[in-house]
Write a protein that holds these residues in place. Structure first.
Motif, PDB file in Angstrom:
ATOM      1  N   ASP A  54       0.849  -1.188   0.000  1.00  0.00           N
ATOM      2  CA  ASP A  54       0.000   0.000   0.000  1.00  0.00           C
ATOM      3  C   ASP A  54       0.885   1.238   0.000  1.00  0.00           C
ATOM      4  OD1 ASP A  54      -1.660   2.236   1.578  1.00  0.00           O
ATOM      5  OD2 ASP A  54      -3.038   0.840   0.586  1.00  0.00           O
ATOM      6  N   ILE A  55       0.458   2.259  -0.701  1.00  0.00           N
ATOM      7  CA  ILE A  55       1.284   3.458  -0.818  1.00  0.00           C
ATOM      8  C   ILE A  55       1.508   4.143   0.527  1.00  0.00           C
ATOM      9  CG2 ILE A  55      -0.593   5.104  -1.231  1.00  0.00           C
ATOM     10  CD1 ILE A  55       1.245   6.319  -3.444  1.00  0.00           C
ATOM     11  N   SER A  56       0.644   3.900   1.482  1.00  0.00           N
ATOM     12  CA  SER A  56       0.803   4.511   2.804  1.00  0.00           C
ATOM     13  C   SER A  56       2.047   4.018   3.528  1.00  0.00           C
ATOM     14  CB  SER A  56      -0.441   4.244   3.659  1.00  0.00           C
ATOM     15  OG  SER A  56      -0.600   2.846   3.871  1.00  0.00           O
ATOM     16  N   ILE A  57       2.542   2.855   3.121  1.00  0.00           N
ATOM     17  CA  ILE A  57       3.711   2.288   3.799  1.00  0.00           C
ATOM     18  C   ILE A  57       4.957   3.146   3.601  1.00  0.00           C
ATOM     19  CG2 ILE A  57       4.616   0.829   1.935  1.00  0.00           C
ATOM     20  CD1 ILE A  57       4.954  -1.387   3.998  1.00  0.00           C
ATOM     21  N   PHE A  58       4.951   3.962   2.544  1.00  0.00           N
ATOM     22  CA  PHE A  58       6.111   4.808   2.260  1.00  0.00           C
ATOM     23  C   PHE A  58       6.166   6.048   3.148  1.00  0.00           C
ATOM     24  CE2 PHE A  58       5.211   2.681  -1.851  1.00  0.00           C
ATOM     25  CZ  PHE A  58       6.387   1.959  -1.954  1.00  0.00           C
ATOM     26  N   ARG A  59       5.110   6.281   3.936  1.00  0.00           N
ATOM     27  CA  ARG A  59       5.070   7.511   4.735  1.00  0.00           C
ATOM     28  C   ARG A  59       5.437   7.290   6.194  1.00  0.00           C
ATOM     29  NH1 ARG A  59       0.172   8.378   1.716  1.00  0.00           N
ATOM     30  NH2 ARG A  59      -1.047   7.734   3.542  1.00  0.00           N
ATOM     31  N   SER A  60       5.121   6.131   6.748  1.00  0.00           N
ATOM     32  CA  SER A  60       5.301   6.009   8.192  1.00  0.00           C
ATOM     33  C   SER A  60       5.883   4.680   8.661  1.00  0.00           C
ATOM     34  CB  SER A  60       3.950   6.215   8.896  1.00  0.00           C
ATOM     35  OG  SER A  60       3.011   5.256   8.443  1.00  0.00           O
ATOM     36  N   THR A  61       5.767   3.633   7.891  1.00  0.00           N
ATOM     37  CA  THR A  61       6.214   2.315   8.341  1.00  0.00           C
ATOM     38  C   THR A  61       7.732   2.191   8.277  1.00  0.00           C
ATOM     39  OG1 THR A  61       4.168   1.367   7.522  1.00  0.00           O
ATOM     40  CG2 THR A  61       5.953  -0.167   8.017  1.00  0.00           C
ATOM     41  N   SER A  62       8.313   1.669   9.361  1.00  0.00           N
ATOM     42  CA  SER A  62       9.744   1.388   9.355  1.00  0.00           C
ATOM     43  C   SER A  62       9.975   0.119   8.556  1.00  0.00           C
ATOM     44  CB  SER A  62      10.256   1.217  10.788  1.00  0.00           C
ATOM     45  OG  SER A  62      11.630   0.953  10.787  1.00  0.00           O
ATOM     46  N   MET A  63      10.435   0.274   7.325  1.00  0.00           N
ATOM     47  CA  MET A  63      10.488  -0.837   6.377  1.00  0.00           C
ATOM     48  C   MET A  63      11.928  -1.176   6.029  1.00  0.00           C
ATOM     49  SD  MET A  63       8.546  -1.049   2.706  1.00  0.00           S
ATOM     50  CE  MET A  63       9.172   0.567   2.276  1.00  0.00           C
ATOM     51  N   GLY A  64      12.250  -2.450   6.090  1.00  0.00           N
ATOM     52  CA  GLY A  64      13.577  -2.903   5.696  1.00  0.00           C
ATOM     53  C   GLY A  64      13.674  -3.092   4.192  1.00  0.00           C
ATOM     54  N   LEU A  65      14.772  -3.699   3.776  1.00  0.00           N
ATOM     55  CA  LEU A  65      15.025  -3.873   2.350  1.00  0.00           C
ATOM     56  C   LEU A  65      14.883  -5.317   1.895  1.00  0.00           C
ATOM     57  CD1 LEU A  65      18.257  -1.667   2.155  1.00  0.00           C
ATOM     58  CD2 LEU A  65      15.958  -0.990   1.499  1.00  0.00           C
ATOM     59  N   GLU A  66      14.509  -6.209   2.817  1.00  0.00           N
ATOM     60  CA  GLU A  66      14.535  -7.628   2.498  1.00  0.00           C
ATOM     61  C   GLU A  66      13.587  -8.009   1.367  1.00  0.00           C
ATOM     62  OE1 GLU A  66      11.403  -6.803   5.438  1.00  0.00           O
ATOM     63  OE2 GLU A  66      13.553  -6.417   5.415  1.00  0.00           O
ATOM     64  N   HIS A  67      12.500  -7.245   1.178  1.00  0.00           N
ATOM     65  CA  HIS A  67      11.540  -7.587   0.134  1.00  0.00           C
ATOM     66  C   HIS A  67      12.096  -7.353  -1.272  1.00  0.00           C
ATOM     67  CE1 HIS A  67      11.080  -3.261   0.734  1.00  0.00           C
ATOM     68  NE2 HIS A  67      10.596  -3.202  -0.480  1.00  0.00           N
ATOM     69  N   VAL A 233      24.650   3.570   6.977  1.00  0.00           N
ATOM     70  CA  VAL A 233      24.501   4.195   8.288  1.00  0.00           C
ATOM     71  C   VAL A 233      23.054   4.113   8.767  1.00  0.00           C
ATOM     72  CG1 VAL A 233      24.622   6.371   9.547  1.00  0.00           C
ATOM     73  CG2 VAL A 233      26.477   5.722   8.000  1.00  0.00           C
ATOM     74  N   LEU A 234      22.114   4.442   7.904  1.00  0.00           N
ATOM     75  CA  LEU A 234      20.709   4.417   8.281  1.00  0.00           C
ATOM     76  C   LEU A 234      20.254   3.013   8.656  1.00  0.00           C
ATOM     77  CD1 LEU A 234      19.281   6.842   5.571  1.00  0.00           C
ATOM     78  CD2 LEU A 234      19.418   7.268   8.039  1.00  0.00           C
ATOM     79  N   ARG A 235      20.757   2.024   7.934  1.00  0.00           N
ATOM     80  CA  ARG A 235      20.382   0.646   8.240  1.00  0.00           C
ATOM     81  C   ARG A 235      20.938   0.203   9.581  1.00  0.00           C
ATOM     82  NH1 ARG A 235      22.138  -4.539   6.942  1.00  0.00           N
ATOM     83  NH2 ARG A 235      24.036  -3.749   5.973  1.00  0.00           N
ATOM     84  N   LEU A 241      13.085   2.790   7.130  1.00  0.00           N
ATOM     85  CA  LEU A 241      12.421   3.537   6.069  1.00  0.00           C
ATOM     86  C   LEU A 241      13.374   4.544   5.429  1.00  0.00           C
ATOM     87  CD1 LEU A 241       9.782   3.946   4.572  1.00  0.00           C
ATOM     88  CD2 LEU A 241       9.152   5.688   6.258  1.00  0.00           C
ATOM     89  N   GLY A 242      14.192   5.197   6.256  1.00  0.00           N
ATOM     90  CA  GLY A 242      15.186   6.128   5.726  1.00  0.00           C
ATOM     91  C   GLY A 242      16.196   5.412   4.849  1.00  0.00           C
ATOM     92  N   ALA A 243      16.595   4.207   5.257  1.00  0.00           N
ATOM     93  CA  ALA A 243      17.522   3.413   4.456  1.00  0.00           C
ATOM     94  C   ALA A 243      16.893   3.048   3.111  1.00  0.00           C
ATOM     95  CB  ALA A 243      17.918   2.145   5.206  1.00  0.00           C
ATOM     96  N   TYR A 245      14.626   4.808   1.392  1.00  0.00           N
ATOM     97  CA  TYR A 245      14.666   5.979   0.516  1.00  0.00           C
ATOM     98  C   TYR A 245      16.084   6.264   0.025  1.00  0.00           C
ATOM     99  CZ  TYR A 245       9.801   7.306   1.296  1.00  0.00           C
ATOM    100  OH  TYR A 245       8.432   7.339   1.300  1.00  0.00           O
ATOM    101  N   ALA A 246      17.055   6.113   0.927  1.00  0.00           N
ATOM    102  CA  ALA A 246      18.450   6.336   0.533  1.00  0.00           C
ATOM    103  C   ALA A 246      18.884   5.324  -0.523  1.00  0.00           C
ATOM    104  CB  ALA A 246      19.362   6.247   1.761  1.00  0.00           C
ATOM    105  N   TYR A 247      18.378   4.101  -0.401  1.00  0.00           N
ATOM    106  CA  TYR A 247      18.713   3.069  -1.370  1.00  0.00           C
ATOM    107  C   TYR A 247      18.120   3.394  -2.739  1.00  0.00           C
ATOM    108  CZ  TYR A 247      19.469  -1.647  -3.194  1.00  0.00           C
ATOM    109  OH  TYR A 247      19.884  -2.726  -3.936  1.00  0.00           O
ATOM    110  N   ALA A 248      16.906   3.950  -2.743  1.00  0.00           N
ATOM    111  CA  ALA A 248      16.288   4.359  -4.001  1.00  0.00           C
ATOM    112  C   ALA A 248      17.121   5.457  -4.674  1.00  0.00           C
ATOM    113  CB  ALA A 248      14.859   4.849  -3.752  1.00  0.00           C
TER     114      ALA A 248
END
Length: 298
Positions: A54-67, A233-235, A241-243, A245-248
């Motif tokens: 869901d697009i809302s996940i990009f605003r507040s969820t602390s999301m890793g990169l494993e997916h 560093v962020l990871r 979530l910051g990691a 965006y930085a990865y993108a």
């Protein structure tokens, strides 16, 4: 020399992109920007329509990169292999234009094999730089070598050991996985910063005429290192979530550089320069063999 080098780059590239990029920094910037936008679109589509997030996940969820780790392997291979195809085709065209026409067309294969060490030596040592003016040659050679080594190290890491480095696992500080990455990033930072600083100062004649086109590649390498460090560093501080965006952002810098700059931009000299020296050595060996044969016949 720079004008001649860019002219030859345009001749070896059968697509015509090198000609446009060498003539116009604006065209080069547009090509890089277009590739970056395409990467961003692919990232968004991937998350929305393949991972079904869901697009809302990009605003507040602390999301890793494993997916992303499973499919990013194939994406990485494509990003490396596509420019490799163009580089190989340009090398084949260079061979055709310089060695398969005129008096050099009949040079035996054994001379190519005998001088293969020349190409390898030039790629590894960069010793041609030592022929520059004595006041700057040693320092330029060291920085150029470190930058090239950092690029090669990162290539090996990303192409052959991606699954070891592409992980959410937290490694100890002494783990070689971290130190290899730190080493590559440090060399990229040192080499790119040295080029940018020297071109800004313009103390030496070689840096006297520095335009936008001369700054794009070192700037991309610098941003590559900085954005990669930001992801790391962020990871490690737990800002998933910051990691993300930085990865993108990191991908939006690295992918255009690999797809545009490596096969079509100024970094293609990493192929053409050692090849030119290699072909010259082959010609010289063939000429010596011919002269020796004529002396025996006489």
């Amino acid at each position: 020399m720079m004008t001649l080098r860019r002219y030859l780059m345009a001749q070896y590239d059968w697509t015509g992109l090198s000609r446009r990029i060498c003539r116009s920094p604006a065209w080069e910037t547009a090509a890089l920007s277009s590739a970056a936008v395409l990467v961003l679109v692919l990232i968004i589509l991937y998350h929305l329509y393949i991972e079904h997030l869901d697009i809302s996940i990009f605003r507040s969820t602390s999301m890793g990169l494993e997916h992303m780790f499973n499919r990013i392997t194939y994406f990485t291979l494509a990003v490396f292999l596509l420019p490799a195809f163009f580089i190989a085709s340009h090398a084949a065209r260079m061979l055709s234009l310089t060695m398969r026409r005129g008096p050099h067309a009949a040079i035996p294969v054994k001379f190519y094999l005998a001088e293969a060490k020349t190409m390898f030596l030039q790629m590894v040592t960069h010793k041609q730089i030592l022929k520059c003016p004595a006041t700057i040659q040693r320092r330029r050679w060291i920085m150029h070598w470190l930058l090239a080594f950092g690029c090669c190290l990162m290539f090996v890491i990303k192409f052959f050991f991606l699954r070891w480095f592409q992980t959410d696992k937290i490694y100890a500080l002494y783990n070689p996985q971290r130190w290899l990455g730190y080493m590559g990033a440090a060399f990229l930072l040192l080499g790119s910063l040295d080029i940018l600083i020297e071109r800004a100062r313009k103390r030496e004649p070689i840096y006297g005429k520095s335009g936008l086109g001369d700054l794009i590649l070192p700037l991309l390498l610098l941003l590559t290192a900085l954005s990669g460090m930001a992801v790391h560093v962020l990871r490690y501080v737990g800002l998933g979530l910051g990691a993300h965006y930085a990865y993108a952002v990191h991908l939006m810098i690295v992918v255009p550089m690999l797809l545009v700059e490596v096969p079509f931009g100024r970094s293609s000299h990493m192929l053409y320069r050692p090849l030119a020296l290699y072909f010259t050595a082959v010609k010289e060996r063939a000429l010596k063999s011919l002269m020796a044969g004529e002396e025996k016949a006489a």
